[in-house]
Design a protein around this motif. Structure first.
Motif, PDB file in Angstrom:
ATOM      1  N   HIS A 116       0.827  -1.213   0.000  1.00 56.53           N
ATOM      2  CA  HIS A 116       0.000   0.000   0.000  1.00 56.53           C
ATOM      3  C   HIS A 116       0.862   1.264   0.000  1.00 56.53           C
ATOM      4  CE1 HIS A 116       0.682  -0.418   4.356  1.00 56.53           C
ATOM      5  NE2 HIS A 116       0.431   0.874   4.427  1.00 56.53           N
ATOM      6  N   ILE A 117       2.033   1.208   0.602  1.00 53.11           N
ATOM      7  CA  ILE A 117       2.929   2.366   0.585  1.00 53.11           C
ATOM      8  C   ILE A 117       3.503   2.561  -0.817  1.00 53.11           C
ATOM      9  CG2 ILE A 117       5.100   3.296   1.473  1.00 53.11           C
ATOM     10  CD1 ILE A 117       4.463   1.854   4.099  1.00 53.11           C
ATOM     11  N   PHE A 118       3.916   1.452  -1.421  1.00 56.57           N
ATOM     12  CA  PHE A 118       4.447   1.534  -2.784  1.00 56.57           C
ATOM     13  C   PHE A 118       3.401   2.082  -3.752  1.00 56.57           C
ATOM     14  CE2 PHE A 118       4.992  -0.523  -6.954  1.00 56.57           C
ATOM     15  CZ  PHE A 118       6.189   0.062  -7.313  1.00 56.57           C
ATOM     16  N   LEU A 119       2.178   1.589  -3.659  1.00 57.24           N
ATOM     17  CA  LEU A 119       1.121   2.059  -4.556  1.00 57.24           C
ATOM     18  C   LEU A 119       0.776   3.523  -4.301  1.00 57.24           C
ATOM     19  CD1 LEU A 119      -1.206  -1.065  -4.667  1.00 57.24           C
ATOM     20  CD2 LEU A 119       0.411  -0.271  -6.400  1.00 57.24           C
ATOM     21  N   ARG A 120       0.880   3.962  -3.056  1.00 52.14           N
ATOM     22  CA  ARG A 120       0.635   5.373  -2.754  1.00 52.14           C
ATOM     23  C   ARG A 120       1.714   6.264  -3.368  1.00 52.14           C
ATOM     24  NH1 ARG A 120       0.388   8.614   2.797  1.00 52.14           N
ATOM     25  NH2 ARG A 120      -0.593  10.464   1.952  1.00 52.14           N
ATOM     26  N   ILE A 121       2.946   5.797  -3.316  1.00 50.63           N
ATOM     27  CA  ILE A 121       4.038   6.554  -3.938  1.00 50.63           C
ATOM     28  C   ILE A 121       3.840   6.613  -5.446  1.00 50.63           C
ATOM     29  CG2 ILE A 121       6.513   6.524  -4.427  1.00 50.63           C
ATOM     30  CD1 ILE A 121       6.897   5.342  -1.606  1.00 50.63           C
ATOM     31  N   VAL A 122       3.505   5.467  -6.042  1.00 49.90           N
ATOM     32  CA  VAL A 122       3.281   5.436  -7.490  1.00 49.90           C
ATOM     33  C   VAL A 122       2.147   6.379  -7.865  1.00 49.90           C
ATOM     34  CG1 VAL A 122       2.535   3.986  -9.419  1.00 49.90           C
ATOM     35  CG2 VAL A 122       4.189   3.111  -7.775  1.00 49.90           C
ATOM     36  N   GLU A 123       1.066   6.337  -7.106  1.00 50.23           N
ATOM     37  CA  GLU A 123      -0.070   7.216  -7.391  1.00 50.23           C
ATOM     38  C   GLU A 123       0.316   8.681  -7.240  1.00 50.23           C
ATOM     39  OE1 GLU A 123      -4.381   8.317  -5.442  1.00 50.23           O
ATOM     40  OE2 GLU A 123      -3.550   6.333  -5.106  1.00 50.23           O
ATOM     41  N   GLY A 124       1.057   9.009  -6.204  1.00 41.84           N
ATOM     42  CA  GLY A 124       1.467  10.390  -5.985  1.00 41.84           C
ATOM     43  C   GLY A 124       2.395  10.908  -7.062  1.00 41.84           C
ATOM     44  N   VAL A 125       3.272  10.053  -7.535  1.00 42.69           N
ATOM     45  CA  VAL A 125       4.217  10.458  -8.574  1.00 42.69           C
ATOM     46  C   VAL A 125       3.508  10.585  -9.916  1.00 42.69           C
ATOM     47  CG1 VAL A 125       6.243   9.687  -9.861  1.00 42.69           C
ATOM     48  CG2 VAL A 125       6.218   9.501  -7.409  1.00 42.69           C
ATOM     49  N   THR A 126       2.574   9.690 -10.209  1.00 43.51           N
ATOM     50  CA  THR A 126       1.930   9.703 -11.525  1.00 43.51           C
ATOM     51  C   THR A 126       0.862  10.772 -11.656  1.00 43.51           C
ATOM     52  OG1 THR A 126       0.366   8.003 -10.831  1.00 43.51           O
ATOM     53  CG2 THR A 126       2.343   7.276 -11.980  1.00 43.51           C
ATOM     54  N   THR A 127       0.147  11.093 -10.599  1.00 43.38           N
ATOM     55  CA  THR A 127      -0.947  12.051 -10.736  1.00 43.38           C
ATOM     56  C   THR A 127      -0.445  13.475 -10.897  1.00 43.38           C
ATOM     57  OG1 THR A 127      -1.154  12.209  -8.333  1.00 43.38           O
ATOM     58  CG2 THR A 127      -2.611  10.671  -9.485  1.00 43.38           C
ATOM     59  N   GLU A 128       0.671  13.806 -10.290  1.00 47.09           N
ATOM     60  CA  GLU A 128       1.133  15.182 -10.323  1.00 47.09           C
ATOM     61  C   GLU A 128       2.338  15.385 -11.230  1.00 47.09           C
ATOM     62  OE1 GLU A 128       1.274  17.258  -6.750  1.00 47.09           O
ATOM     63  OE2 GLU A 128      -0.317  16.142  -5.818  1.00 47.09           O
ATOM     64  N   ASP A 129       2.712  14.385 -11.955  1.00 46.81           N
ATOM     65  CA  ASP A 129       3.881  14.491 -12.816  1.00 46.81           C
ATOM     66  C   ASP A 129       3.496  15.111 -14.150  1.00 46.81           C
ATOM     67  OD1 ASP A 129       6.051  12.666 -14.696  1.00 46.81           O
ATOM     68  OD2 ASP A 129       6.770  13.741 -12.952  1.00 46.81           O
ATOM     69  N   ASP A 130       4.484  15.335 -14.965  1.00 43.89           N
ATOM     70  CA  ASP A 130       4.262  15.931 -16.278  1.00 43.89           C
ATOM     71  C   ASP A 130       3.845  14.906 -17.327  1.00 43.89           C
ATOM     72  OD1 ASP A 130       6.603  14.560 -16.412  1.00 43.89           O
ATOM     73  OD2 ASP A 130       7.810  16.226 -17.139  1.00 43.89           O
ATOM     74  N   GLY A 131       3.472  13.729 -16.923  1.00 44.33           N
ATOM     75  CA  GLY A 131       3.041  12.689 -17.848  1.00 44.33           C
ATOM     76  C   GLY A 131       4.121  11.679 -18.162  1.00 44.33           C
ATOM     77  N   PHE A 132       5.263  11.782 -17.513  1.00 44.24           N
ATOM     78  CA  PHE A 132       6.355  10.849 -17.785  1.00 44.24           C
ATOM     79  C   PHE A 132       5.990   9.429 -17.381  1.00 44.24           C
ATOM     80  CE2 PHE A 132      10.128   8.507 -16.499  1.00 44.24           C
ATOM     81  CZ  PHE A 132      10.841   8.533 -17.672  1.00 44.24           C
TER      82      PHE A 132
END
Length: 125
Positions: A4-20
């Motif tokens: 759940h921590i890993f998925l939260r990090i992935v979600e946080g990085v993907t939602t606010e990133d520039d689309g990378f």
């Protein structure tokens, strides 16, 4: 790391990133690496101290892509700063002392030098 921590990090990085970290097709139409692959690549590089070309065999990501993943991941994780990258308060310290006492590290917050402990997996132990 817990899932759940890993998925939260992935979600946080993907939602606010520039689309990378979004999965998109390349020039010939093949689907590229997913956000989970890219974040796993970065976490493995950071955890094991490996180079970007060392993850190619395991995760099938090119060295240049792994380096780009690392750069974008670090920028994305910095957004978690107010929540996680802060000084410990009294509640945090109490929780850490309570959790680590039974594990064999009483007074963990007072000393960072544990070289006198015998580690079973330490090559110099």
């Amino acid at each position: 790391m817990h899932k759940h921590i890993f998925l939260r990090i992935v979600e946080g990085v993907t939602t606010e990133d520039d689309g990378f970290f979004t999965q998109k097709p390349d020039a010939i139409g093949r689907i590229g690496a997913s956000a989970l692959q890219k974040c796993t690549t970065v976490i493995r590089m950071l955890a094991y101290g490996s180079s970007s070309d060392a993850v190619d065999e395991y995760l099938k990501i090119a060295s240049s892509t792994a380096r780009e993943c690392l750069l974008h991941f670090v920028e994305g994780v910095a957004r978690f700063g107010p929540e996680y990258l802060r000084k410990a308060n009294a509640n945090d310290i109490e929780r850490l002392l309570h959790e680590d006492g039974p594990r064999g590290f009483p007074g963990m917050m007072r000393s960072i030098d544990y070289m006198h402990w015998n580690w079973k997996n330490c090559p110099r132990g």
